[in-house]
Motif scaffolding. Structure first.
Motif, mmCIF file in Angstrom:
data_model
loop_
_atom_site.group_PDB
_atom_site.id
_atom_site.type_symbol
_atom_site.label_atom_id
_atom_site.label_comp_id
_atom_site.label_asym_id
_atom_site.label_seq_id
_atom_site.Cartn_x
_atom_site.Cartn_y
_atom_site.Cartn_z
ATOM 1 N N VAL A 18 0.864 -1.193 0.000
ATOM 2 C CA VAL A 18 0.000 0.000 0.000
ATOM 3 C C VAL A 18 0.893 1.233 0.000
ATOM 4 N N ILE A 33 -3.814 3.414 -0.718
ATOM 5 C CA ILE A 33 -4.331 2.644 -1.850
ATOM 6 C C ILE A 33 -3.493 1.385 -2.019
ATOM 7 N N ARG A 34 -4.122 0.347 -2.526
ATOM 8 C CA ARG A 34 -3.384 -0.887 -2.818
ATOM 9 C C ARG A 34 -2.551 -0.704 -4.077
ATOM 10 N N ARG A 81 -1.811 7.925 -1.712
ATOM 11 C CA ARG A 81 -2.137 8.230 -3.112
ATOM 12 C C ARG A 81 -1.161 9.268 -3.685
ATOM 13 N N GLY A 108 -9.440 6.256 1.795
ATOM 14 C CA GLY A 108 -8.639 6.798 0.713
ATOM 15 C C GLY A 108 -7.275 7.293 1.121
ATOM 16 N N ILE A 132 -7.736 2.263 3.677
ATOM 17 C CA ILE A 132 -8.080 2.067 2.261
ATOM 18 C C ILE A 132 -9.502 2.553 2.007
#
Length: 302
Positions: A174, A258-259, A177, A255, A252
């Protein structure tokens, strides 16, 4: 004051004789008092005689079918009734307080990343429960510490404990973002340009092997002793973390993480709710178990 000799406490009669005295004063009959106390009439009579001997005075006038208090008995009854009533009130207060207590231990990472965000809902539903949460990596002795529950990671087998599976785990990369966008990360192959954050739970080398990948040479960043700190570092944009699904699910969903890619490896264990097999659940423990199992059964976005 220094050197002052403490005063000796004045002797008191045995508690059971005072209970018999109070019961007989109300019942005014040995047989009825004995029935209330679950004793024989002879036992009650012996206790009253012992009490009268202690005070060196007659407390009752004995008639054929009933007894009446003497003036000394009336004076003593006033004090005994007040004392017994206060003891009963204190006892009820202590029982109520203890009966509303709930004690839980959990690993710090699970406590902070999964349990705490959900615990408010339980407390809002049951505000009368006095809850204590002890976050520790140690395996607490639940009987010795009088602890209701422990959330533990492992295979579900601990001697003397009942265990119920809460959460399975998988492991996957992860990133924040903003970090993924800056590094233009879309797939696992892109990790070679990133800083890989680590913890003591799972190595990157082992994870790549378990998902059947042969990674290019990687750049490794700091290592953390606690998985929650690892998640915080990833959320802060410090690199890529190998996330444990239970600890990353809320981030996740919101937000903040993210993966990276779709590959995941099963973790070597799972989270369990464990309790002592030597004692039954208290009413608050019953409520907590039902609530926690329901919370754990709800699907998470991972």
């Amino acid at each position: 004051m220094p050197g002052e000799v403490p005063k000796m406490r004045k002797p008191l009669p045995p508690m059971h004789t005072l209970r018999s005295f109070e019961a007989l004063a109300r019942a005014r009959n040995f047989a009825r008092a004995a029935e209330e106390l679950h004793l024989t009439a002879s036992a009650v009579s012996h206790q009253i005689k012992a009490l009268e001997s202690f005070y060196a005075t007659r407390l009752f006038q004995r008639n054929r079918n009933e007894v009446t208090l003497t003036s000394a008995g009336t004076k003593l009854l006033e004090v005994v009734k007040s004392a017994l009533e206060q003891l009963a009130q204190v006892g009820e207060s202590l029982r109520t307080r203890d009966g509303n207590r709930l004690s839980i231990t959990a690993p710090p990472s699970l406590a902070s990343r999964w349990l705490m965000p959900r615990l408010g809902a339980f407390m809002a539903r049951h505000p009368h429960i006095e809850l204590k949460l002890h976050a520790t990596p140690a395996l607490v002795d639940l009987d010795e510490q009088e602890c209701d529950f422990a959330l533990r990671y492992g295979k579900g087998r601990w001697a003397g404990l009942r265990s119920e599976k809460l959460l399975d785990e998988v492991l996957f990369p992860v990133a924040a973002r903003t970090y993924a966008t800056k590094k233009n990360i879309r797939r696992l192959a892109d990790l070679k340009t990133c800083l890989l954050l680590r913890d003591d739970f799972q190595t990157w080398e082992d994870w790549f092997a378990r998902v059947g990948q042969t990674p290019a040479p990687m750049s490794y960043g700091p290592s953390f002793s606690d998985s929650a700190l690892l998640m915080q570092a990833a959320e802060a944009g410090q690199g890529i973390a190998l996330a444990r699904s239970a600890l990353a699910a809320d981030a996740i969903a919101s937000g903040s993480l993210i993966r990276i890619g779709k590959l995941a490896a099963p973790a070597p264990g799972a989270y369990y709710l464990v309790s002592s097999s030597r004692r039954p659940d208290s009413p608050p423990a019953v409520l907590f178990r039902q609530w926690l199992l329901d919370a754990a059964s709800r699907p998470s976005i991972v």
